[in-house]
Design an enzyme around this catalytic site. Structure first.
Site, PDB file in Angstrom:
ATOM      1  N   GLU A 136       0.969  -1.067  -0.099  1.00  0.00           N
ATOM      2  CA  GLU A 136      -0.067   0.068   0.121  1.00  0.00           C
ATOM      3  C   GLU A 136       1.055   0.900   0.048  1.00  0.00           C
ATOM      4  O   GLU A 136       2.215   1.065   0.047  1.00  0.00           O
ATOM      5  CB  GLU A 136      -1.242   0.103   1.904  1.00  0.00           C
ATOM      6  CG  GLU A 136      -0.016   0.233   2.588  1.00  0.00           C
ATOM      7  CD  GLU A 136      -0.858  -0.096   3.399  1.00  0.00           C
ATOM      8  OE1 GLU A 136      -1.859  -1.807   4.019  1.00  0.00           O
ATOM      9  OE2 GLU A 136      -0.674   0.463   4.628  1.00  0.00           O
ATOM     10  N   LYS A 138       2.735   4.864   1.445  1.00  0.00           N
ATOM     11  CA  LYS A 138       2.912   5.113   3.125  1.00  0.00           C
ATOM     12  C   LYS A 138       2.521   6.666   2.486  1.00  0.00           C
ATOM     13  O   LYS A 138       3.057   7.461   1.236  1.00  0.00           O
ATOM     14  CB  LYS A 138       3.982   5.090   2.859  1.00  0.00           C
ATOM     15  CG  LYS A 138       5.348   5.675   4.240  1.00  0.00           C
ATOM     16  CD  LYS A 138       6.007   5.275   4.346  1.00  0.00           C
ATOM     17  CE  LYS A 138       7.054   5.753   5.861  1.00  0.00           C
ATOM     18  NZ  LYS A 138       7.033   6.684   6.304  1.00  0.00           N
ATOM     19  N   ASP A 140       2.307  10.656   2.772  1.00  0.00           N
ATOM     20  CA  ASP A 140       3.389  11.447   4.027  1.00  0.00           C
ATOM     21  C   ASP A 140       1.995  12.168   4.905  1.00  0.00           C
ATOM     22  O   ASP A 140       2.025  13.951   4.612  1.00  0.00           O
ATOM     23  CB  ASP A 140       3.785  12.722   2.583  1.00  0.00           C
ATOM     24  CG  ASP A 140       4.868  13.348   3.314  1.00  0.00           C
ATOM     25  OD1 ASP A 140       5.341  13.194   4.597  1.00  0.00           O
ATOM     26  OD2 ASP A 140       5.521  14.127   2.727  1.00  0.00           O
ATOM     27  N   TYR A 256      -6.510   8.466   6.476  1.00  0.00           N
ATOM     28  CA  TYR A 256      -7.121   7.454   6.654  1.00  0.00           C
ATOM     29  C   TYR A 256      -6.556   6.456   7.129  1.00  0.00           C
ATOM     30  O   TYR A 256      -4.941   6.485   8.258  1.00  0.00           O
ATOM     31  CB  TYR A 256      -6.026   6.307   5.003  1.00  0.00           C
ATOM     32  CG  TYR A 256      -6.495   7.062   3.303  1.00  0.00           C
ATOM     33  CD1 TYR A 256      -7.929   7.431   3.157  1.00  0.00           C
ATOM     34  CD2 TYR A 256      -5.426   6.925   2.505  1.00  0.00           C
ATOM     35  CE1 TYR A 256      -9.046   7.706   2.387  1.00  0.00           C
ATOM     36  CE2 TYR A 256      -6.893   7.485   1.171  1.00  0.00           C
ATOM     37  CZ  TYR A 256      -8.311   7.350   0.633  1.00  0.00           C
ATOM     38  OH  TYR A 256      -8.988   8.317   0.138  1.00  0.00           O
ATOM     39  N   LYS A 346      10.640   3.331   0.679  1.00  0.00           N
ATOM     40  CA  LYS A 346      11.783   5.411   0.611  1.00  0.00           C
ATOM     41  C   LYS A 346      11.625   5.814  -0.648  1.00  0.00           C
ATOM     42  O   LYS A 346      12.684   4.874  -1.476  1.00  0.00           O
ATOM     43  CB  LYS A 346      11.940   5.536   1.806  1.00  0.00           C
ATOM     44  CG  LYS A 346      11.051   5.438   3.351  1.00  0.00           C
ATOM     45  CD  LYS A 346      10.852   6.300   3.491  1.00  0.00           C
ATOM     46  CE  LYS A 346      10.352   7.420   3.886  1.00  0.00           C
ATOM     47  NZ  LYS A 346      11.802   7.462   4.927  1.00  0.00           N
ATOM     48  N   CYS A 440      19.796  47.650 -14.310  1.00  0.00           N
ATOM     49  CA  CYS A 440      20.022  46.064 -14.986  1.00  0.00           C
ATOM     50  C   CYS A 440      21.091  45.985 -15.438  1.00  0.00           C
ATOM     51  O   CYS A 440      22.459  46.334 -15.497  1.00  0.00           O
ATOM     52  CB  CYS A 440      19.957  46.558 -16.856  1.00  0.00           C
ATOM     53  SG  CYS A 440      20.196  44.883 -17.398  1.00  0.00           S
ATOM     54  N   CYS A 443      23.186  45.490 -18.883  1.00  0.00           N
ATOM     55  CA  CYS A 443      23.671  47.312 -19.685  1.00  0.00           C
ATOM     56  C   CYS A 443      23.239  48.747 -18.643  1.00  0.00           C
ATOM     57  O   CYS A 443      24.237  49.693 -18.645  1.00  0.00           O
ATOM     58  CB  CYS A 443      22.299  47.254 -20.572  1.00  0.00           C
ATOM     59  SG  CYS A 443      20.952  47.066 -20.118  1.00  0.00           S
ATOM     60  N   CYS A 459      14.520  45.553 -18.264  1.00  0.00           N
ATOM     61  CA  CYS A 459      15.131  46.552 -18.121  1.00  0.00           C
ATOM     62  C   CYS A 459      14.588  46.442 -19.909  1.00  0.00           C
ATOM     63  O   CYS A 459      13.867  46.391 -20.778  1.00  0.00           O
ATOM     64  CB  CYS A 459      16.080  45.572 -18.725  1.00  0.00           C
ATOM     65  SG  CYS A 459      17.337  47.101 -19.826  1.00  0.00           S
ATOM     66  N   CYS A 465      20.771  45.962 -24.982  1.00  0.00           N
ATOM     67  CA  CYS A 465      21.167  45.497 -23.683  1.00  0.00           C
ATOM     68  C   CYS A 465      21.995  43.818 -23.731  1.00  0.00           C
ATOM     69  O   CYS A 465      20.585  43.162 -24.418  1.00  0.00           O
ATOM     70  CB  CYS A 465      19.836  45.608 -22.502  1.00  0.00           C
ATOM     71  SG  CYS A 465      19.999  43.890 -21.039  1.00  0.00           S
TER      72      CYS A 465
HETATM   73  S1  IVH Z   1       1.800   1.067   8.895  1.00  0.00           S
HETATM   74  C1  IVH Z   1       3.722  -1.225  13.314  1.00  0.00           C
HETATM   75  N1  IVH Z   1       1.082   1.761   6.574  1.00  0.00           N
HETATM   76  O1  IVH Z   1       4.883   5.380   8.399  1.00  0.00           O
HETATM   77  C2  IVH Z   1       3.876   0.808  12.084  1.00  0.00           C
HETATM   78  N2  IVH Z   1       1.623   3.124   8.376  1.00  0.00           N
HETATM   79  O2  IVH Z   1       7.982   5.271   9.031  1.00  0.00           O
HETATM   80  C3  IVH Z   1       2.884   0.326  11.402  1.00  0.00           C
HETATM   81  N3  IVH Z   1       2.856   5.364   7.557  1.00  0.00           N
HETATM   82  O3  IVH Z   1       4.771   5.432  11.787  1.00  0.00           O
HETATM   83  C4  IVH Z   1       2.931   0.811  10.718  1.00  0.00           C
HETATM   84  N4  IVH Z   1       1.954   5.186   5.878  1.00  0.00           N
HETATM   85  O4  IVH Z   1       2.214   7.195  10.253  1.00  0.00           O
HETATM   86  C5  IVH Z   1       1.502   1.651   8.053  1.00  0.00           C
HETATM   87  N5  IVH Z   1       0.177   2.911   5.119  1.00  0.00           N
HETATM   88  C6  IVH Z   1       0.762   3.244   5.730  1.00  0.00           C
HETATM   89  C7  IVH Z   1       1.318   4.232   6.137  1.00  0.00           C
HETATM   90  C8  IVH Z   1       2.378   4.153   7.509  1.00  0.00           C
HETATM   91  C9  IVH Z   1       2.274   6.488   6.483  1.00  0.00           C
HETATM   92  C10 IVH Z   1       3.943   5.903   8.467  1.00  0.00           C
HETATM   93  C11 IVH Z   1       3.750   5.944   9.658  1.00  0.00           C
HETATM   94  C12 IVH Z   1       4.229   4.963  10.764  1.00  0.00           C
HETATM   95  C13 IVH Z   1       5.967   5.664   9.682  1.00  0.00           C
HETATM   96  C14 IVH Z   1       6.612   4.873   9.799  1.00  0.00           C
END
Ligand code: IVH
Length: 734
Positions: A136, A138, A140, A256, A346, A440, A443, A459, A465
């Site tokens: 899934e 990650k 931010d 989420y 990452k 400028c 020039c 300018c 120029c």
């Molecule tokens: S699962 C046991 N799923 O990333 C930890 N974390 O760098 C299980 N995060 O502390 C975390 N998206 O806050 C999980 N789809 C995702 C995530 C996610 C962002 C964050 C989470 C975690 C941090 C770790």
């Protein structure tokens, strides 16, 4: 925070210069004041603003140092020292909350090999059991734990250090997508749901646009602009930490959920089942996850989002891979920091910190003077960045930039690098303000706004120029203008600097003999020279002949490109095409008055005025005359044999075609009487899709428009709509 303007503030140059001569006691007092200022500013940011720029550890270190100095020198403790108030008198602190089960973090992987090594370890540890991987995005954002008791949301807490977080219940309760009650008649006695709070990209863009408008109003009335929102993550964090939940309620926060912590009264088999159950309870789960039987699928998923990371509704910084089976998760267990059953891949960061070494100004082809930042080179999103445009002097103010600042640099996807903001907490007093020059840099002419209220400075010396001449020459050689491959930035600069080209009017008078005066084109190696002399050849590099050949071909370019090459303000390829099509020759455009020009479809009053004004300047007209004398084509052959098969049709081409370039497709449409458009709307007659067509194709289909592939496009060009429209009753779908 009353100390920000004190004479010993770290921003004051007086403080910096007096430091060396000061006594130890004075230096101590100065350091304490500096620490107090930094802590005060950091607290203001953390609790008040949306942009904490110090990590918790950095903040703690400042506070520790100040406390220690105050303990050693009680006589120097200021009445308003931040140590005298916990977190500041007016500031609400969020109560500490001990998580029922520790909130672990994730171990990182930075390459396909790292992911493979993690998976190998997993498969070894489960000794022969079949592993399925749930993969899934990650998100931010920031981690939050929701505690539901008998279905009721009773508490929400930030992650904190994993063991103890902060109580943000009141603020979280303002997030509309989080249910106050679980949608079930049989809720578990207790369940802790974990997830990520974030601001969706579109919502963040809206916030930025609103703030930009507000700042423009502030600037217009001579007030200081507000600090810009740095990025969605920090803005989400700041929004969640508002003292007043009513402010949080106005922020477009989303969440989420991605897991369950402590729970009583629920039994589950897999991570994907957890998601199904959480969704059933009415909790917001991500639509972006997939379960794979093999690691190859996982690697493809990672590769897919490396390209499509900005096509998601929120920012992502990687991919999370989890072992789907909960029994296996249990068998794998956790270290003191991370679960062994999950890993975070990452992506390379798109936002980095670097030093702003200087702010210089650049002069563009129409004389616009633009400040740009010169930075310590850093790698961001996979490429090394040294320069970033700052657009105008207001932007420098708005971003709170001083030369010498540490800045946040961002490069999202393949877009140009941008300085997001400065980190004023990291200033040491050596920074200096940027002053927009009044002359400028090329020039020396005085620069100013072309008209009242313009933010851009120009300018006015377009004629001599050098910077403007160089930029115009580079523009003339570019792909969408004369398309002269051998005239790039380096060669254009060499020609102007050698004095062989005094302005673009000289371009088509270039000869090999003249290029002998340009070092860039000369061969200097002795052996090669002797050989060429014996053969009676000129001592020139091959690129010299190439330039002459390219120029010869460029003379045959269609009229719109010649117009585009004149660097007339407001006239780009679209305006140039409209003029060429309406008038057919340079002479006719030259003779047309402003009114006649403005009547052309696609040419507004601003463009018309700009064109008329341009031709009224004698040295401008001379450029055109010189080009014409050198043989540049100044009329479009009207090919009457070309059937106007596309009359009345508006056609959008999107994606990459095999047999047409972008310009080629456009020309094919225009020359047959059609209209080429860049955006899809209900008025579009046909949408032609090539490789990697994106959102335009989706929109076309949503609107039920006729979509053609390349072959369909060719049929349309040749035979008009009848050639691609099926007779009534025969449904078809290209
Ligand atoms: S699962 C046991 N799923 O990333 C930890 N974390 O760098 C299980 N995060 O502390 C975390 N998206 O806050 C999980 N789809 C995702 C995530 C996610 C962002 C964050 C989470 C975690 C941090 C770790």
């Amino acid at each position: 925070m009353t100390t920000a303007e004190s004479p010993t503030s770290p921003n004051s140059s007086a403080a910096a210069s007096s430091e060396s001569a000061a006594s130890p006691a004075e230096r101590m007092a100065h350091r304490m004041q500096e620490l107090a200022n930094r802590i005060a500013a950091a607290r203001e940011e953390y609790y008040g603003d949306d942009s904490p720029s110090l990590s918790d550890a950095q903040y703690d270190a400042l506070e520790r140092e100040l406390k220690q100095l105050e303990a050693e020198h009680p006589e120097l403790v200021a009445a308003d020292s931040p140590t005298q108030s916990v977190g500041g008198a007016a500031v609400t602190t969020f109560d500490p909350v001990e998580h029922i089960e520790r909130m672990l973090s994730l171990d990182n992987a930075f390459s396909a090999e790292d992911v493979e090594a993690w998976a190998e370890r997993v498969e070894k540890d489960v000794a022969g059991a079949t592993v399925r991987y749930l993969t899934e995005l990650k998100i931010d954002g920031l981690a939050v734990a929701l505690l539901y008791e008998n279905g009721e949301l009773v508490r929400a807490a930030t992650r904190g250090d994993g063991r103890v977080g902060e109580d943000v219940t009141l603020n979280v309760k303002t997030i509309r997508s989080i249910p106050q009650r679980l949608a079930t008649d049989a809720p578990p006695a207790r369940v802790e749901v974990r997830g990520e709070v974030f601001i969706a990209s579109a919502d963040f863009e809206r916030m930025q646009a609103e703030q930009k408008a507000e700042n423009e109003a502030l600037l217009a009335s001579g007030k200081k602009p507000k600090r810009e929102y740095a990025n969605p993550r920090n803005t989400a964090a700041g929004s969640l930490r508002q003292k007043n939940p009513q402010i949080t309620a106005q922020r477009p926060l989303s969440m989420y959920v991605h897991g369950i912590g402590a729970h009583e009264g629920v039994t589950l088999g897999s991570q994907s089942q957890i998601y199904a159950l959480l969704a059933e309870w009415g909790l917001p789960t991500s639509p972006h996850f997939k379960v794979f039987d093999t690691l190859a699928g996982v690697q493809d998923y990672i590769a897919h989002y490396a390209v499509h990371r900005h096509d998601v509704e929120h920012e992502i910084d990687g991919i999370v891979i989890k072992v789907d089976d909960l029994a296996l998760q249990g068998r794998l267990g956790a270290t003191s920091k991370f679960p062994r059953w999950a890993v975070a891949y990452k992506y390379p960061p798109e936002e980095v910190h670097t030093k702003l070494l200087d702010i210089l100004v650049d002069v563009g082809r129409t004389g616009r003077v633009t400040p740009y930042g010169v930075m310590e080179p850093v790698t961001v999103a996979g490429s090394v960045v040294t320069y970033a445009t700052l657009h105008n002097a207001n932007e420098v103010l708005r971003k709170n930039l001083l030369i010498g600042d540490t800045v946040v640099l961002r490069k999202a996807g393949d877009v140009i690098p941008e300085i997001v903001t400065s980190l004023p907490q990291l200033r040491d007093g050596s920074e200096r303000e940027f002053v927009m020059p009044s002359a400028c840099p090329s020039c020396g002419s005085p620069i100013g706004a072309a008209k009242e209220g313009d933010v851009d400075l120009r300018c006015p010396n377009a004629e001599t120029c050098q910077a403007q001449i160089e930029r115009r020459l580079i523009a003339a050689g570019s792909r969408s203008v004369f398309d002269i491959e051998a005239l790039g930035e380096e060669s254009a600069l060499a020609l102007v600097r050698a004095g062989v080209v005094t302005n673009e009017g000289d371009l088509f008078d270039l000869t090999l003999e003249k290029l002998l005066d340009v070092e860039f084109y000369r061969i200097t190696a002795k052996a090669a020279l002797a050989k060429l002399e014996k053969e009676g050849q000129l001592p020139l590099k091959a690129t010299a002949q190439k330039l002459i050949d390219n120029l010869e071909n460029a003379k045959q370019q269609p009229l719109w490109r010649v117009i585009n090459a004149l660097s007339i303000r407001h006239v780009g390829p679209t305006g140039a095409r409209a003029l060429a099509q309406a008038f057919g020759s340079m002479q006719a455009i030259r003779e047309a008055d402003e009114e006649a020009l403005a009547q052309v479809e696609g040419v507004g009053p601003i463009l018309a005025a700009s064109v008329a004004e341009w031709f009224s300047v004698p040295w401008h007209a001379e450029i055109v005359d010189k080009w014409a004398a050198a043989g540049v084509r100044m009329v479009d052959d009207v090919d009457e044999s070309m059937e106007k098969t596309l009359e009345g049709l508006t056609i959008v081409v999107t994606g990459t075609l095999e047999r047409f370039t972008r310009d080629g497709a456009k020309e094919a449409i225009l020359s047959r009487g059609g209209k080429a458009s860049g955006s899809v709307s209900k008025k579009t007659s046909f949408v032609v899709v090539g490789e990697n067509a994106g959102s335009k194709e989706t929109k076309a289909r949503e609107l039920g428009l006729r979509v053609l592939d390349e072959a369909g496009f060719e049929a349309l060009i040749a035979g008009g709509p009848a050639a691609v429209t099926l007779p009534e009753g025969e449904a078809g779908d290209e």
